[in-house]
Design a protein around this motif. Structure first.
Motif, PDB file in Angstrom:
ATOM      1  N   LEU A 128     -23.489  37.381 -56.145  1.00  0.00           N
ATOM      2  CA  LEU A 128     -23.506  37.970 -57.396  1.00  0.00           C
ATOM      3  C   LEU A 128     -24.717  37.436 -58.240  1.00  0.00           C
ATOM      4  N   LYS A 129     -25.600  38.514 -58.832  1.00  0.00           N
ATOM      5  CA  LYS A 129     -26.758  37.995 -59.557  1.00  0.00           C
ATOM      6  C   LYS A 129     -26.865  39.046 -60.708  1.00  0.00           C
ATOM      7  N   SER A 130     -27.146  38.413 -61.975  1.00  0.00           N
ATOM      8  CA  SER A 130     -27.402  39.074 -63.100  1.00  0.00           C
ATOM      9  C   SER A 130     -28.847  39.152 -63.727  1.00  0.00           C
ATOM     10  N   SER A 131     -29.219  40.107 -64.063  1.00  0.00           N
ATOM     11  CA  SER A 131     -30.870  39.905 -64.567  1.00  0.00           C
ATOM     12  C   SER A 131     -30.909  39.117 -65.759  1.00  0.00           C
ATOM     13  N   ALA A 132     -29.614  39.220 -66.633  1.00  0.00           N
ATOM     14  CA  ALA A 132     -29.658  38.529 -67.804  1.00  0.00           C
ATOM     15  C   ALA A 132     -28.504  38.214 -68.268  1.00  0.00           C
ATOM     16  N   THR A 133     -28.066  37.474 -69.185  1.00  0.00           N
ATOM     17  CA  THR A 133     -26.622  37.216 -69.809  1.00  0.00           C
ATOM     18  C   THR A 133     -26.332  37.800 -71.063  1.00  0.00           C
ATOM     19  N   THR A 134     -27.416  38.198 -71.430  1.00  0.00           N
ATOM     20  CA  THR A 134     -27.265  39.124 -72.930  1.00  0.00           C
ATOM     21  C   THR A 134     -27.879  40.528 -72.655  1.00  0.00           C
ATOM     22  N   LYS A 162     -25.999  50.158 -72.790  1.00  0.00           N
ATOM     23  CA  LYS A 162     -25.307  50.359 -73.918  1.00  0.00           C
ATOM     24  C   LYS A 162     -24.183  51.109 -73.737  1.00  0.00           C
ATOM     25  N   ASP A 163     -24.569  52.433 -73.242  1.00  0.00           N
ATOM     26  CA  ASP A 163     -23.547  53.349 -72.912  1.00  0.00           C
ATOM     27  C   ASP A 163     -22.297  53.098 -72.277  1.00  0.00           C
ATOM     28  N   GLY A 198     -20.631  41.258 -78.908  1.00  0.00           N
ATOM     29  CA  GLY A 198     -19.566  40.327 -78.338  1.00  0.00           C
ATOM     30  C   GLY A 198     -19.448  40.580 -76.972  1.00  0.00           C
ATOM     31  N   ALA A 199     -18.517  39.658 -76.318  1.00  0.00           N
ATOM     32  CA  ALA A 199     -18.509  39.522 -74.930  1.00  0.00           C
ATOM     33  C   ALA A 199     -17.969  40.448 -74.262  1.00  0.00           C
ATOM     34  N   PHE A 200     -18.508  40.945 -73.103  1.00  0.00           N
ATOM     35  CA  PHE A 200     -17.647  41.784 -71.836  1.00  0.00           C
ATOM     36  C   PHE A 200     -17.357  41.312 -70.764  1.00  0.00           C
ATOM     37  N   SER A 201     -16.480  41.409 -70.008  1.00  0.00           N
ATOM     38  CA  SER A 201     -16.313  41.124 -68.796  1.00  0.00           C
ATOM     39  C   SER A 201     -16.578  42.005 -67.795  1.00  0.00           C
ATOM     40  N   THR A 208     -25.658  41.657 -78.149  1.00  0.00           N
ATOM     41  CA  THR A 208     -26.183  41.224 -79.315  1.00  0.00           C
ATOM     42  C   THR A 208     -26.762  42.217 -79.998  1.00  0.00           C
ATOM     43  N   GLN A 209     -26.716  41.932 -81.526  1.00  0.00           N
ATOM     44  CA  GLN A 209     -27.494  42.997 -82.335  1.00  0.00           C
ATOM     45  C   GLN A 209     -28.782  43.606 -81.805  1.00  0.00           C
TER      46      GLN A 209
END
Ligand code: NOJ
Length: 743
Positions: free
Chosen positions: A630-636, A703-704, A720-723, A742-743
């Motif tokens: 698993l790879k995520s391009s960003a954590t935020t 965002k959707d 906030g945090a999402f799983s 984040t905002q």
């Protein structure tokens, strides 16, 4: 300054221009026609009669139908089909003063002549192209047979399997249901309405019919606005966005207001916020039914309430026909309301091309040709194969080989044709349906001997046939049991309080299993059933729903491995009726059960687990899949619409067979101003891989995907945090990550 456009965007612009021009032209024609119409004729267009086939309680008050049509008092007929009949009745409409053609409509729910799997079964394919092509073939056949309009798709989310109509929908999930709603609308309506392969679709039943209390059909619905917006409305919105031509309202009340008399639903949301330009038909008699509900004093009052609330066409209750003229003349109903409904209906008649040729869809030569298209049954078989869900396969018993020479097929559904068709059958030829037994015999060839024993009835209590079933099992190498519901047991007005296998079927299973022979259970139904003994003791289980005319061939192809099953459950299968309604979209609660053996002061049951028997999204394959890397391009991610995160992983087929896997993305908003479910499906892909093959799958989070309807019913994403959870089923999460908004 000169502008340059790429070729595709030029075509797109030209297509938009053409649509706008057509729209202007049609509106002009509608306006000039309306100027010629008397009030009686206007109201006539809002009236829909049923032909001789009835799909609801018969309205005795109907007088001389043909005479009413001749006088321009009818705008549409349902339940008339075939070139001959539609031509005859259209000819009567053309004798009316203004010669306004009728719209012919029908419940083309899962095929017209070629019968496809019931809609819930098709949903189990998670294959949007297949679902779209099934709807398109149904449209082609119906359109060649004089039909302009189907009362489908049913896009009601159904989370109560006692409700017989779960069979007609896409299951319990809002996201999957919305995707399927779009596919079905596009399939029925083709490239463009007006084409000879397209009929108007109808998103029904607006709204929340699937939430009828206790799963009892036509019952009241008590629902928070939150649930209405987040669970029940999105598939309707998806249908509207896909350009559906019509909506049908529903029999139920919502928080005390009948849907048919509900301005909030029909005027504020549908025609207001969503800017829906088509028309709304009532359900069968639902305008007059507001009287027994206790919402309208009499039929006249019901007509007033329905037109005020935005119901444009009255199916079969005669409330508009008998009262609207008076109501307008007395000043109770502004003529603008009648005009608005009329305009919407006439627009569709012009769009279909009926004013240019009222018999456009009623052509004998075309009817014959389209019905004989050999591709249609072939596609029905492919869709049926894709709809099958493999629930259990101990010791890789399946797929079968021809080395198993002596097989007995037992059960009340083993050799049934009629039941394979499911409900809402209009123009099929039952003699063309293949039963499971016939499909197996055709598939396995001469070297395998099949014996058929009924064993018991679907619903009866007689055990007289058990002995011969047991005897046959004893002398066989393997048993295939075909158990479940009849076609008659699902659909409208077919609610059950008990969704166990009906009658003595489970006892028959136990008796046969006691012989010690390997048993493959093939379960057939239009809803999730409860079958705990079969689940525990079968060696393999295939959930085959009611698969339509190709059922026997499709199941045989799966049992013999010519098609590797790839279906996933679109609904949760409970362990017991007491758990209903049960969905994977459960809440964590303040006292979640962490150890099922200890539920003291926890949110559980003292006599049952919380977990389902089979979870939403579950389904096995003859092969196995690994999820890694698993790879995520960003954590935020930020709140801007452009901000996205790419979540990718490697999917590998680690087994011996080529096969398709439905990879599912679930999200949970961990802390929010309105509590969110523990999981919500937000995306999926169906991926085909050869044995040993790997591929990279990427989901895009935006965002959707993180948004929901807050307390003010605004679609918001809260920081906030999402799983993020990726898995093979809602209860089989293989990879997960956390994302911060984040905002
Ligand atoms: C009543 C059903 O609720 C609806 O779905 C169907 O389209 C109409 N009858 C017409 O048959």
């Amino acid at each position: 300054m000169m502008k340059f456009f790429s070729l595709p965007s030029l075509f797109f612009l030209l297509a938009i221009q053409a649509t706008v021009a057509q729209d202007v032209k049609i509106n002009k024609r509608v306006d000039s026609l309306m100027k010629l119409m008397t009030l009686e004729e206007k109201v006539g267009q809002l009236n829909q009669y049923s032909g001789s086939v009835v799909t609801g309680p018969v309205n005795d008050a109907k007088t001389n139908m043909l005479n009413d049509i001749k006088q321009g008092k009818v705008g549409s007929m349902l339940n008339v089909r075939g070139v001959k009949d539609t031509r005859e009745i259209q000819a009567v409409a053309l004798q009316s003063r203004l010669k306004i053609p009728l719209l012919f409509s029908l419940d083309v729910i899962h095929g017209y002549k070629t019968i496809f799997p019931v809609p819930l079964a098709e949903a189990a394919s998670w294959d949007l192209d297949a679902i779209k092509s099934a709807a398109h073939i149904a449209a082609k056949e119906a359109a060649a047979s004089g039909i302009h309009w189907t009362f489908a798709p049913m896009v009601d989310v159904g989370r109560d399997p006692r409700w017989g109509r779960v069979m007609e929908g896409a299951g319990e999930d809002t996201y999957l249901g919305s995707k399927i709603a779009t596919a079905r609308v596009k399939g029925f309506q083709g490239e463009q309405l007006g084409g000879l392969d397209a009929i108007m679709a109808c998103a029904k039943h607006f709204a929340a019919y699937g939430a009828a209390i206790a799963g009892r059909d036509y019952n009241a619905v008590d629902l928070s606005n939150q649930q209405l917006w987040e669970t029940y409305l999105p598939p309707f919105k998806a249908a509207a966005d896909a350009g559906v031509a019509t909506f049908m309202n529903s029999f139920n009340t919502i928080n005390g207001i009948p849907a048919t008399g509900n301005s909030y639903l029909q005027r504020n949301i549908l025609k207001g916020k969503w800017n829906f330009g088509g028309f709304v038909v009532s359900d069968w008699g639902s305008i007059a039914e507001m009287v027994p509900w206790g919402f309208a004093e009499n039929q006249k009052d019901a007509a007033l309430k329905a037109i005020t609330a935005g119901s444009d066409m009255d199916m079969e209750s005669l409330a508009y026909k008998n009262n609207l003229v008076k109501l307008v003349n007395e000043g109770a109903v502004p003529i603008a309301l009648v005009d608005d409904a009329l305009k919407r209906i006439l627009y569709q008649k012009f769009l279909l091309g009926l004013f240019d040729d009222p018999y456009k869809f009623s052509n004998l030569a075309r009817e014959k040709k389209v019905m004989a298209d050999v591709k249609h049954p072939q596609i029905a078989r492919e869709v049926a194969e894709k709809s099958i869900v493999l629930l259990k396969n101990n010791g890789q018993l399946l797929p079968l080989t021809r080395d198993t020479k002596n097989i007995v097929v037992i059960g009340p559904l083993a050799h049934s044709r009629k039941d394979m068709e499911g409900g809402w059958i209009v123009a099929s030829d039952t003699t063309k349906v293949t039963s499971l037994y016939e499909g197996l015999v055709a598939k396995a060839g001469k070297n395998v001997k099949f014996t058929y024993v009924e064993g018991c009835g679907i619903n009866g209590m007689s055990t007289a046939g058990f002995a011969s079933a047991v005897a046959a099992a004893k002398s066989a190498d393997l048993v295939i049991m075909a158990l479940g519901e009849s076609a008659e047991m699902t659909g409208e007005a077919k609610s059950r309080t008990d969704i166990h296998l009906p009658g003595v079927q489970e006892d028959l299973f136990v008796a046969v299993k006691a012989t010690g022979k390997p048993v493959v259970s093939v379960l057939m139904a239009g809803r999730p059933m409860i079958f705990n003994k079969v689940a525990d003791q079968s060696d393999a289980i295939v959930y085959a729903w009611l698969l339509g005319e190709q059922a026997g061939h499709a199941i045989a192809n799966v049992l013999y491995g010519d098609y590797n099953p790839s279906g996933k459950l679109p609904s949760t299968f409970p362990r017991s009726v007491g758990q209903i309604p049960l969905s994977y979209q459960t809440y964590n609660t303040g006292r979640p059960v962490t150890d099922p053996k200890d539920i003291r002061y926890k949110s559980g049951y003292i006599d049952e687990l919380n977990s389902p028997r089979y979870a939403f999204g579950y389904g096995l394959s003859y092969t196995t899949f690994n999820y890694t890397n698993l790879k995520s391009s960003a954590t935020t991610i930020t709140l801007t619409p452009e901000s996205t995160v790419q979540l990718s992983f490697t999917l590998t087929n680690t087994g011996k067979y080529a096969g398709a896997e439905v990879v599912q993305l679930y999200i949970r908003d961990l802390v929010s101003s309105v509590v969110r479910p523990v999981k919500e499906l937000k995306d999926f892909q169906k991926v085909m891989l050869k044995a040993g093959e790997s591929t990279t799958i990427t989901f895009t989070i935006d965002k959707d995907k993180l948004s929901y309807f807050n307390q003010d019913l605004h679609w918001v994403a809260e920081p906030g945090a999402f799983s993020l959870m990726i898995g093979s089923a809602s209860d089989d999460i293989r990879l997960s990550a956390t994302l911060n908004l984040t905002q």
